[in-house]
Motif scaffolding. Structure first.
Motif, PDB file in Angstrom:
ATOM      1  N   TYR A 144     -11.081   4.323  28.072  1.00 19.07           N
ATOM      2  CA  TYR A 144     -11.272   4.294  26.625  1.00 19.07           C
ATOM      3  C   TYR A 144     -10.467   5.401  25.972  1.00 19.07           C
ATOM      4  N   ARG A 145      -9.988   5.120  24.776  1.00 21.47           N
ATOM      5  CA  ARG A 145      -9.475   6.163  23.901  1.00 21.47           C
ATOM      6  C   ARG A 145     -10.459   6.282  22.744  1.00 21.47           C
ATOM      7  N   ASP A 146     -11.290   7.292  22.787  1.00 25.53           N
ATOM      8  CA  ASP A 146     -12.287   7.460  21.732  1.00 25.53           C
ATOM      9  C   ASP A 146     -11.640   7.972  20.455  1.00 25.53           C
ATOM     10  N   ASN A 147     -12.130   7.409  19.327  1.00 25.15           N
ATOM     11  CA  ASN A 147     -11.685   7.882  18.017  1.00 25.15           C
ATOM     12  C   ASN A 147     -10.166   7.854  17.879  1.00 25.15           C
ATOM     13  N   ALA A 148      -9.559   6.805  18.407  1.00 21.95           N
ATOM     14  CA  ALA A 148      -8.099   6.674  18.324  1.00 21.95           C
ATOM     15  C   ALA A 148      -7.682   6.334  16.892  1.00 21.95           C
ATOM     16  N   ASP A 149      -6.626   6.957  16.431  1.00 22.71           N
ATOM     17  CA  ASP A 149      -6.077   6.701  15.096  1.00 22.71           C
ATOM     18  C   ASP A 149      -4.952   5.676  15.247  1.00 22.71           C
ATOM     19  N   VAL A 150      -5.225   4.429  14.840  1.00 21.39           N
ATOM     20  CA  VAL A 150      -4.272   3.336  15.064  1.00 21.39           C
ATOM     21  C   VAL A 150      -4.084   2.543  13.774  1.00 21.39           C
ATOM     22  N   SER A 151      -2.986   1.815  13.709  1.00 14.95           N
ATOM     23  CA  SER A 151      -2.767   0.936  12.561  1.00 14.95           C
ATOM     24  C   SER A 151      -3.759  -0.215  12.614  1.00 14.95           C
ATOM     25  N   LEU A 152      -4.006  -0.828  11.463  1.00 17.84           N
ATOM     26  CA  LEU A 152      -4.922  -1.960  11.416  1.00 17.84           C
ATOM     27  C   LEU A 152      -4.428  -3.090  12.308  1.00 17.84           C
ATOM     28  N   SER A 153      -3.129  -3.329  12.326  1.00 18.75           N
ATOM     29  CA  SER A 153      -2.577  -4.382  13.182  1.00 18.75           C
ATOM     30  C   SER A 153      -2.821  -4.084  14.650  1.00 18.75           C
ATOM     31  N   GLU A 154      -2.594  -2.831  15.041  1.00 14.75           N
ATOM     32  CA  GLU A 154      -2.823  -2.452  16.434  1.00 14.75           C
ATOM     33  C   GLU A 154      -4.293  -2.587  16.801  1.00 14.75           C
ATOM     34  N   TYR A 155      -5.164  -2.243  15.882  1.00 11.52           N
ATOM     35  CA  TYR A 155      -6.594  -2.375  16.129  1.00 11.52           C
ATOM     36  C   TYR A 155      -6.975  -3.830  16.372  1.00 11.52           C
TER      37      TYR A 155
ATOM     38  N   PRO B  99       0.835  -1.214   0.000  1.00 14.42           N
ATOM     39  CA  PRO B  99       0.000   0.000   0.000  1.00 14.42           C
ATOM     40  C   PRO B  99       0.861   1.252   0.000  1.00 14.42           C
ATOM     41  N   ARG B 100       0.317   2.328  -0.551  1.00 17.05           N
ATOM     42  CA  ARG B 100       1.052   3.587  -0.615  1.00 17.05           C
ATOM     43  C   ARG B 100       1.243   4.202   0.770  1.00 17.05           C
ATOM     44  N   ALA B 101       0.326   3.889   1.678  1.00 17.00           N
ATOM     45  CA  ALA B 101       0.409   4.394   3.045  1.00 17.00           C
ATOM     46  C   ALA B 101      -0.029   3.291   3.991  1.00 17.00           C
ATOM     47  N   GLU B 102       0.342   3.413   5.248  1.00 15.59           N
ATOM     48  CA  GLU B 102      -0.015   2.414   6.245  1.00 15.59           C
ATOM     49  C   GLU B 102      -1.532   2.309   6.371  1.00 15.59           C
ATOM     50  N   LEU B 103      -2.024   1.077   6.495  1.00 17.67           N
ATOM     51  CA  LEU B 103      -3.450   0.853   6.672  1.00 17.67           C
ATOM     52  C   LEU B 103      -3.830   1.188   8.108  1.00 17.67           C
ATOM     53  N   ARG B 104      -4.752   2.155   8.259  1.00 21.44           N
ATOM     54  CA  ARG B 104      -5.101   2.650   9.590  1.00 21.44           C
ATOM     55  C   ARG B 104      -6.618   2.745   9.735  1.00 21.44           C
ATOM     56  N   VAL B 105      -7.076   2.713  10.981  1.00 27.21           N
ATOM     57  CA  VAL B 105      -8.493   2.876  11.278  1.00 27.21           C
ATOM     58  C   VAL B 105      -8.649   3.860  12.433  1.00 27.21           C
ATOM     59  N   ARG B 106      -9.848   4.422  12.542  1.00 23.19           N
ATOM     60  CA  ARG B 106     -10.211   5.224  13.708  1.00 23.19           C
ATOM     61  C   ARG B 106     -11.273   4.453  14.482  1.00 23.19           C
ATOM     62  N   ALA B 107     -11.021   4.224  15.756  1.00 24.92           N
ATOM     63  CA  ALA B 107     -11.948   3.415  16.542  1.00 24.92           C
ATOM     64  C   ALA B 107     -11.743   3.677  18.023  1.00 24.92           C
ATOM     65  N   ARG B 108     -12.684   3.233  18.827  1.00 23.52           N
ATOM     66  CA  ARG B 108     -12.516   3.293  20.275  1.00 23.52           C
ATOM     67  C   ARG B 108     -11.595   2.152  20.691  1.00 23.52           C
ATOM     68  N   MET B 109     -10.603   2.481  21.490  1.00 21.91           N
ATOM     69  CA  MET B 109      -9.657   1.490  21.984  1.00 21.91           C
ATOM     70  C   MET B 109      -9.807   1.368  23.497  1.00 21.91           C
ATOM     71  N   LEU B 110      -9.844   0.146  23.957  1.00 16.88           N
ATOM     72  CA  LEU B 110     -10.072  -0.167  25.358  1.00 16.88           C
ATOM     73  C   LEU B 110      -8.741  -0.428  26.046  1.00 16.88           C
ATOM     74  N   ASP B 111      -8.515   0.213  27.185  1.00 19.57           N
ATOM     75  CA  ASP B 111      -7.240   0.071  27.904  1.00 19.57           C
ATOM     76  C   ASP B 111      -7.469  -0.467  29.315  1.00 19.57           C
ATOM     77  N   PHE B 112      -6.532  -1.281  29.782  1.00 13.52           N
ATOM     78  CA  PHE B 112      -6.579  -1.809  31.139  1.00 13.52           C
ATOM     79  C   PHE B 112      -5.203  -1.685  31.761  1.00 13.52           C
ATOM     80  N   ASN B 113      -5.183  -1.349  33.029  1.00 12.37           N
ATOM     81  CA  ASN B 113      -3.893  -1.289  33.715  1.00 12.37           C
ATOM     82  C   ASN B 113      -4.102  -1.407  35.225  1.00 12.37           C
TER      83      ASN B 113
END
Length: 269
Positions: A141-152, A85-99
């Protein structure tokens, strides 16, 4: 033995290959099929969902098998090695975090798309013997996080009493256990965790026409994944480029087989 009429001799049988343009490449039949199926799968899985509420669960299950091939079995990523791909495949989504992940908490990410609205997730604390009660915030939550497809795909979708379940695992669970029935055995901790929590994660949705359907939050994670793909500019741009590349294909037979020492007519024995 009469050798006056020799049988046709073939040096070898050559499988077809496919010459694609811009970039100019010659692909094997298997690689060309991968490219073609990747485009078809993506366009099938991201098309509009049925408006018949009763058919939604079955349609989610059917699309989960396509998502498994695209994402969990990595067809989309394998295709990227043939046509980067010409650029990295990315999505915008809510990401759930735990710590850290609390061993008495059941939580799903939520923010699921439904008929122009957003459905909430589940957050519940259970009383578990020998486990101290939750104090403070155990997730964020991280709302509308811009992450790579792999990270998603590697991101947390559900956590069941201390067991993390990744989005990739959710896709495989629904495809293998609820749709294609690849196996009824629960080998992995994530599969066993979903089984334990299944009855606690269902909600009933009612349409404006008084139709009702019961959907599990695990199914709703599939809807969220579909939306993430559908709304990603980089992924859609890549699929369009891939589709155009596939349409440029010309079938070729490099070093095609030749017949030698052939005398005609030939009489049957």
């Amino acid at each position: 033995m009469d050798n006056s009429a020799k049988s046709p001799l073939f040096s070898y049988l050559m499988k077809p290959q496919f010459r694609l343009k811009s970039p100019d490449r010659v692909l094997s039949e298997a690689d060309f099929d991968l490219a073609r199926i990747t485009v078809e799968d993506f366009r099938f899985v991201t098309r509009e969902m049925t408006e018949n509420l009763a058919e939604v669960p079955a349609e989610i299950r059917a699309r989960s098998t396509i998502l498994r091939r695209l994402l969990s079995e990595k067809d989309l990523f394998s295709m990227g090695r043939l046509l980067p791909p010409r650029a990295e495949l990315r999505v915008r989504a809510r990401m759930l975090d735990f710590n850290p992940i609390h061993p008495a908490v059941l939580v799903t990410c939520g923010n699921y798309p439904w008929a122009g609205d957003r459905l909430e997730g589940v957050a519940a604390e259970f009383s578990v013997k020998g486990v101290p009660p939750l104090t403070g915030d155990a997730w964020s939550y991280r709302d509308n996080a811009d992450v790579s497809l792999s990270e998603y795909l590697e991101g947390l979708a559900i956590v069941v009493l201390g067991t993390p379940v990744r989005r990739r695992e959710v896709i495989k669970y629904v495809a293998d256990k609820k749709a294609a029935h690849v196996s009824d055995r629960r080998k992995h901790a994530s599969e066993q965790a979903i089984d334990r929590a299944w009855s606690h994660m269902s909600i009933t949705i009612e349409s404006s026409r008084r139709e009702r359907v019961q959907l599990n939050h695990v199914y709703l994670e599939i809807l969220a994944t579909i939306e993430a793909l559908r709304s990603s500019p980089s992924i859609n741009r890549y699929i369009d480029e891939l589709g155009k590349w596939v349409r440029s294909a010309e079938i070729v037979y490099p070093g095609a087989a030749k017949t030698v020492d052939l005398n005609l007519p030939m009489r049957p024995r």
